[in-house]
Design an enzyme around this catalytic site. Structure first.
Site, mmCIF file in Angstrom:
data_model
loop_
_atom_site.group_PDB
_atom_site.id
_atom_site.type_symbol
_atom_site.label_atom_id
_atom_site.label_comp_id
_atom_site.label_asym_id
_atom_site.label_seq_id
_atom_site.Cartn_x
_atom_site.Cartn_y
_atom_site.Cartn_z
ATOM 1 N N HIS A 129 0.784 0.348 -14.065
ATOM 2 C CA HIS A 129 1.515 -0.876 -14.417
ATOM 3 C C HIS A 129 3.007 -0.562 -14.439
ATOM 4 C CE1 HIS A 129 1.960 -4.877 -16.113
ATOM 5 N NE2 HIS A 129 2.835 -4.370 -16.962
ATOM 6 N N GLY A 159 0.772 -1.235 0.000
ATOM 7 C CA GLY A 159 0.000 0.000 0.000
ATOM 8 C C GLY A 159 0.804 1.287 0.000
ATOM 9 N N ASP A 179 -4.456 -4.932 -18.585
ATOM 10 C CA ASP A 179 -3.462 -3.966 -19.081
ATOM 11 C C ASP A 179 -3.691 -3.524 -20.518
ATOM 12 O OD1 ASP A 179 -2.109 -4.236 -16.587
ATOM 13 O OD2 ASP A 179 -1.072 -6.008 -17.341
#
Length: 215
Positions: free
Chosen positions: A122, A31, A163
């Site tokens: 990504h 996180g 993606d």
């Protein structure tokens, strides 16, 4: 004159409050990107993070969210795919859903309910090194194995395929022959920390001005 200034200030503050956008973050791991985004928007008038969702009951992002005084929703893969998570999202009505290290595939029901309102980051220059199973160190090892001279981050809208959503932003970083996957991970993390909150803010602003725009 003082009355006019005071009234104007009151009006502006309330107008900002009314238009403040709600951000929901999905994360599966430590996180660090989620926390960075949360803290970034603590000082912004455009929006604020209102909740963190995770599929991992052991994820450190839960502790980070708690330290930021944010509610956390923990759910299973079945609950994600069967509609329970969508119900919880709908109860919040977020303006933007941010995937910050979220490892499950978003079901079509959520994507269809929030078109152009779900963004993901990504750790590579898409379309390279995307797809199922390509995340974290898996990506960085592949980059090194293929002797790439550069890599980077891609921030994109989420569609029904891993993606493959429209790319919003990319940033490159040069690689050295001596770089290891661990070094690549550090370089990517620096880019994520610097640019992810900025692009999330840009998407919020763009969507506010052009609700159907892809930025």
């Amino acid at each position: 004159m003082l009355f006019i200034i005071a009234f104007y200030s009151f009006f502006c503050i309330n107008e900002i409050t009314l238009v403040m956008k709600k951000i929901v973050i999905f994360a599966s791991g430590s996180g660090t990107n989620a926390e960075n985004i949360i803290k970034y928007f603590e000082t912004k008038a455009i929006g604020t993070v209102v909740a963190v969702f995770t599929n991992n009951p052991l994820a450190k992002v839960i502790e980070r969210a708690k330290n930021c005084h944010l509610p956390t929703e923990i759910f299973s893969k079945a609950e994600l795919n069967e509609g329970l998570v969508l119900q919880k999202i709908n109860a919040i009505q977020p303006n933007l859903i941010v995937l910050a290290g979220f490892l499950l595939k978003m079901p079509a029901s959520i994507i269809e309910s929030y078109p152009n309102k779900i963004v993901n980051i990504h750790p590579a220059l898409l379309p390279k090194y995307g797809g199922k199973g390509m995340y974290g160190m898996n990506v960085h090892r592949a980059v090194i194995e293929n002797k790439e001279k550069e890599t980077g981050i891609s921030i994109h809208y989420v569609n029904e395929n891993y993606d493959e959503g429209n790319i919003i932003f990319q940033k490159k970083v040069t690689l050295l022959i001596s770089d290891t996957p661990e070094v690549v991970a550090e370089k990517i993390h620096e880019l994520e920390q610097k640019y992810f909150p900025l692009i999330v803010e840009e998407v919020l602003i763009s969507n506010s001005q052009h609700p159907t725009s892809n930025l």
